[in-house]
Enzyme design. Structure first.
Site, PDB file in Angstrom:
ATOM      1  N   GLU A 159      16.156  57.509 -42.980  1.00 23.86           N
ATOM      2  CA  GLU A 159      15.115  56.513 -42.672  1.00 23.86           C
ATOM      3  C   GLU A 159      13.784  57.142 -42.281  1.00 23.86           C
ATOM      4  O   GLU A 159      13.198  56.809 -41.254  1.00 23.86           O
ATOM      5  CB  GLU A 159      15.630  55.560 -41.576  1.00 23.86           C
ATOM      6  CG  GLU A 159      16.931  54.868 -41.982  1.00 23.86           C
ATOM      7  CD  GLU A 159      17.501  53.928 -40.925  1.00 23.86           C
ATOM      8  OE1 GLU A 159      17.017  53.926 -39.776  1.00 23.86           O
ATOM      9  OE2 GLU A 159      18.449  53.176 -41.254  1.00 23.86           O
ATOM     10  N   ASN A 200      18.475  59.486 -47.103  1.00 23.59           N
ATOM     11  CA  ASN A 200      19.098  58.151 -47.073  1.00 23.59           C
ATOM     12  C   ASN A 200      18.098  57.153 -46.484  1.00 23.59           C
ATOM     13  O   ASN A 200      17.390  57.484 -45.529  1.00 23.59           O
ATOM     14  CB  ASN A 200      20.335  58.262 -46.160  1.00 23.59           C
ATOM     15  CG  ASN A 200      21.261  57.075 -46.199  1.00 23.59           C
ATOM     16  OD1 ASN A 200      21.671  56.632 -47.267  1.00 23.59           O
ATOM     17  ND2 ASN A 200      21.614  56.546 -45.028  1.00 23.59           N
ATOM     18  N   HIS A 236      21.914  47.319 -47.210  1.00 29.92           N
ATOM     19  CA  HIS A 236      22.190  46.238 -46.251  1.00 29.92           C
ATOM     20  C   HIS A 236      21.521  44.967 -46.773  1.00 29.92           C
ATOM     21  O   HIS A 236      20.334  44.741 -46.568  1.00 29.92           O
ATOM     22  CB  HIS A 236      21.664  46.608 -44.856  1.00 29.92           C
ATOM     23  CG  HIS A 236      22.373  47.779 -44.251  1.00 29.92           C
ATOM     24  ND1 HIS A 236      23.712  47.709 -43.883  1.00 29.92           N
ATOM     25  CD2 HIS A 236      21.975  49.039 -43.987  1.00 29.92           C
ATOM     26  CE1 HIS A 236      24.085  48.884 -43.387  1.00 29.92           C
ATOM     27  NE2 HIS A 236      23.056  49.709 -43.452  1.00 29.92           N
ATOM     28  N   GLU A 265      25.760  52.302 -47.596  1.00 23.87           N
ATOM     29  CA  GLU A 265      26.066  51.449 -46.425  1.00 23.87           C
ATOM     30  C   GLU A 265      26.114  49.978 -46.820  1.00 23.87           C
ATOM     31  O   GLU A 265      25.590  49.120 -46.099  1.00 23.87           O
ATOM     32  CB  GLU A 265      25.006  51.666 -45.322  1.00 23.87           C
ATOM     33  CG  GLU A 265      24.828  53.112 -44.908  1.00 23.87           C
ATOM     34  CD  GLU A 265      23.847  53.325 -43.752  1.00 23.87           C
ATOM     35  OE1 GLU A 265      23.469  52.349 -43.081  1.00 23.87           O
ATOM     36  OE2 GLU A 265      23.465  54.492 -43.528  1.00 23.87           O
ATOM     37  N   ASP A 267      26.587  46.261 -47.169  1.00 20.94           N
ATOM     38  CA  ASP A 267      27.164  45.032 -46.618  1.00 20.94           C
ATOM     39  C   ASP A 267      26.260  43.875 -47.053  1.00 20.94           C
ATOM     40  O   ASP A 267      25.095  44.094 -47.386  1.00 20.94           O
ATOM     41  CB  ASP A 267      27.417  45.072 -45.099  1.00 20.94           C
ATOM     42  CG  ASP A 267      26.252  45.510 -44.239  1.00 20.94           C
ATOM     43  OD1 ASP A 267      25.088  45.466 -44.712  1.00 20.94           O
ATOM     44  OD2 ASP A 267      26.488  45.889 -43.073  1.00 20.94           O
TER      45      ASP A 267
HETATM   46  C1  XIL Z   1      24.731  51.452 -37.033  1.00 17.25           C
HETATM   47  C2  XIL Z   1      26.183  51.318 -36.567  1.00 17.25           C
HETATM   48  O1  XIL Z   1      26.878  50.552 -37.504  1.00 17.25           O
HETATM   49  C3  XIL Z   1      26.239  50.678 -35.200  1.00 17.25           C
HETATM   50  O2  XIL Z   1      27.561  50.711 -34.698  1.00 17.25           O
HETATM   51  C4  XIL Z   1      25.305  51.415 -34.235  1.00 17.25           C
HETATM   52  O3  XIL Z   1      25.289  50.724 -32.995  1.00 17.25           O
HETATM   53  C5  XIL Z   1      23.905  51.500 -34.789  1.00 17.25           C
HETATM   54  O4  XIL Z   1      23.950  52.115 -36.071  1.00 17.25           O
HETATM   55  N1  XIL Z   1      21.490  52.466 -40.856  1.00 17.25           N
HETATM   56  C6  XIL Z   1      22.243  53.593 -40.625  1.00 17.25           C
HETATM   57  C7  XIL Z   1      23.479  53.491 -39.808  1.00 17.25           C
HETATM   58  O5  XIL Z   1      21.946  54.642 -41.192  1.00 17.25           O
HETATM   59  O6  XIL Z   1      23.744  54.659 -39.092  1.00 17.25           O
HETATM   60  C8  XIL Z   1      23.431  52.317 -38.873  1.00 17.25           C
HETATM   61  O7  XIL Z   1      24.705  52.200 -38.231  1.00 17.25           O
HETATM   62  C9  XIL Z   1      23.073  51.058 -39.615  1.00 17.25           C
HETATM   63  C10 XIL Z   1      21.715  51.185 -40.251  1.00 17.25           C
END
Ligand code: XIL
Length: 346
Positions: A159, A200, A236, A265, A267
């Site tokens: 990020e 990422n 996401h 990631e 979802d």
């Molecule tokens: C999130 C986790 O899922 C949570 O449990 C934690 O509290 C915060 O981080 N982007 C990322 C991940 O790269 O590491 C994040 O994970 C979600 C967003």
């Protein structure tokens, strides 16, 4: 076929084998074959984020995880606040639990993450430039070195952009300028020359200013010989915001730079309560994401950010939203699971 024989065959098919009956060989199409079997057959990684609590304490969690997935990412256990909470004091208990479980279950481990603005202790954020660069080098060298040969891929930086495509004004950037990105990759390569090193980010699914900034940075750094091997697109998504229809095209342009791409990631959240219509829409999002990845040879894997709605970051982070993952809170497969399955099996 007599009823007991039918039952016996159903039982065998349920565990994913073919049977030979007196009448001749029957090789069944087995809808219940796990995701990982279909994925491995096409040399694809189907992964999930893993949380250490349920991994240690909940058999249903473990069973589903190990049956369905051939890759894992630590949801939190490898972040800086977990691995080096105070200067030079490393704690690997949780990270070791995940890597040991993965090894025992034939799962590839994706390392997440080395340099990020979040979940990084205050002591790092307060350092001056020289000390911060040294701390970064020491952290990367120690963590990547410990798992050398056991962690296949690393999110080296996470990020680094803001949503307009500028560099995020994090403490890393404020203290070190853009050079911290190249330095992080060089430290990681030195610590494990065999690991693939990734950058990422989120909101880079479609073609937009942020994904184009990422594209330009990867292109520029590779031109300078910085060891970047892969790009992670977090994924996401939310059904109320629409699907990024140029995802495949976006993956393809990164692949054309000569890097691997991963959906890291995934979802797909929705406003609660969930209903059949929303879950059906969600399943089309899952299907479209995996189809886009499978359509590009260099898109080597897809990871979901947790697999059961029982353990998902979404409700805590986006109030009123949830139901984002392929299994219900009670480990029932949702239409989204079927979508992943059908795409991998197809
Ligand atoms: C999130 C986790 O899922 C949570 O449990 C934690 O509290 C915060 O981080 N982007 C990322 C991940 O790269 O590491 C994040 O994970 C979600 C967003």
């Amino acid at each position: 076929m007599t009823s007991p024989a039918r039952l016996a065959m159903a039982a065998v098919l349920a565990v994913g084998t073919s049977v030979t009956l007196a009448a001749g060989p029957v090789t069944a199409e087995v809808p219940s074959q796990p995701l990982r079997d279909h994925a491995s057959a096409r040399d694809f990684l189907i992964g999930t984020a893993v949380a250490t609590g349920p991994l240690a304490g909940e058999p249903s969690y473990r069973d589903t995880l190990n049956r369905e997935f051939n890759a894992v990412t630590a949801e939190n256990a490898m972040k800086w606040d977990a691995t080096e909470p105070s200067p030079g004091q490393f704690t690997f208990t949780a990270a070791d639990q995940i890597t040991a479980s993965a090894q025992a279950n034939g799962q590839t481990v994706h390392g997440h993450t080395l340099v990020w603005h979040s979940q990084t202790p205050g002591w790092v954020q307060g350092l001056d430039a020289t000390a911060m660069r040294d701390a970064m080098g020491n952290h990367i060298g120690t963590v990547v070195g410990r798992y050398a040969g056991r962690i296949a891929t690393w999110d080296v930086v996470n990020e680094v952009f803001d949503d307009n495509g500028g560099m995020r004004s994090s403490f890393w950037y404020q203290r070190l300028g853009e050079s911290y990105v190249a330095d992080a990759f060089r430290y990681a390569r030195a610590a494990d020359p065999s690991a693939k090193l990734c950058i990422n980010d989120y909101n880079v699914e479609g073609i937009n200013s942020k994904s184009t900034a990422l594209y330009n940075l990867v292109s520029r750094l590779r031109g300078q010989g910085v060891p970047i091997d892969c790009v992670g697109i977090q994924g996401h998504l939310a059904i109320q915001y629409g699907f990024p229809n140029d995802l495949r095209q976006n993956i393809q342009r990164f692949a054309d730079l000569g890097v691997d791409v991963r959906i890291t990631e995934l979802d797909v959240r929705m406003q609660l309560p969930a209903d059949a219509g929303k879950l059906a829409t969600q399943s089309t999002y899952y299907r479209n994401v995996i189809d886009a990845c499978l359509a590009v040879a260099r898109c080597t894997g897809l990871t979901v950010w947790g697999f059961t709605d029982r353990y998902s970051w979404v409700p805590d982070t986006f109030p009123g939203q949830g139901a984002a993952l392929p299994y219900t809170e009670n480990y029932q497969a949702k239409p989204a699971y079927q979508a992943l399955h059908d795409a991998l099996a197809g």
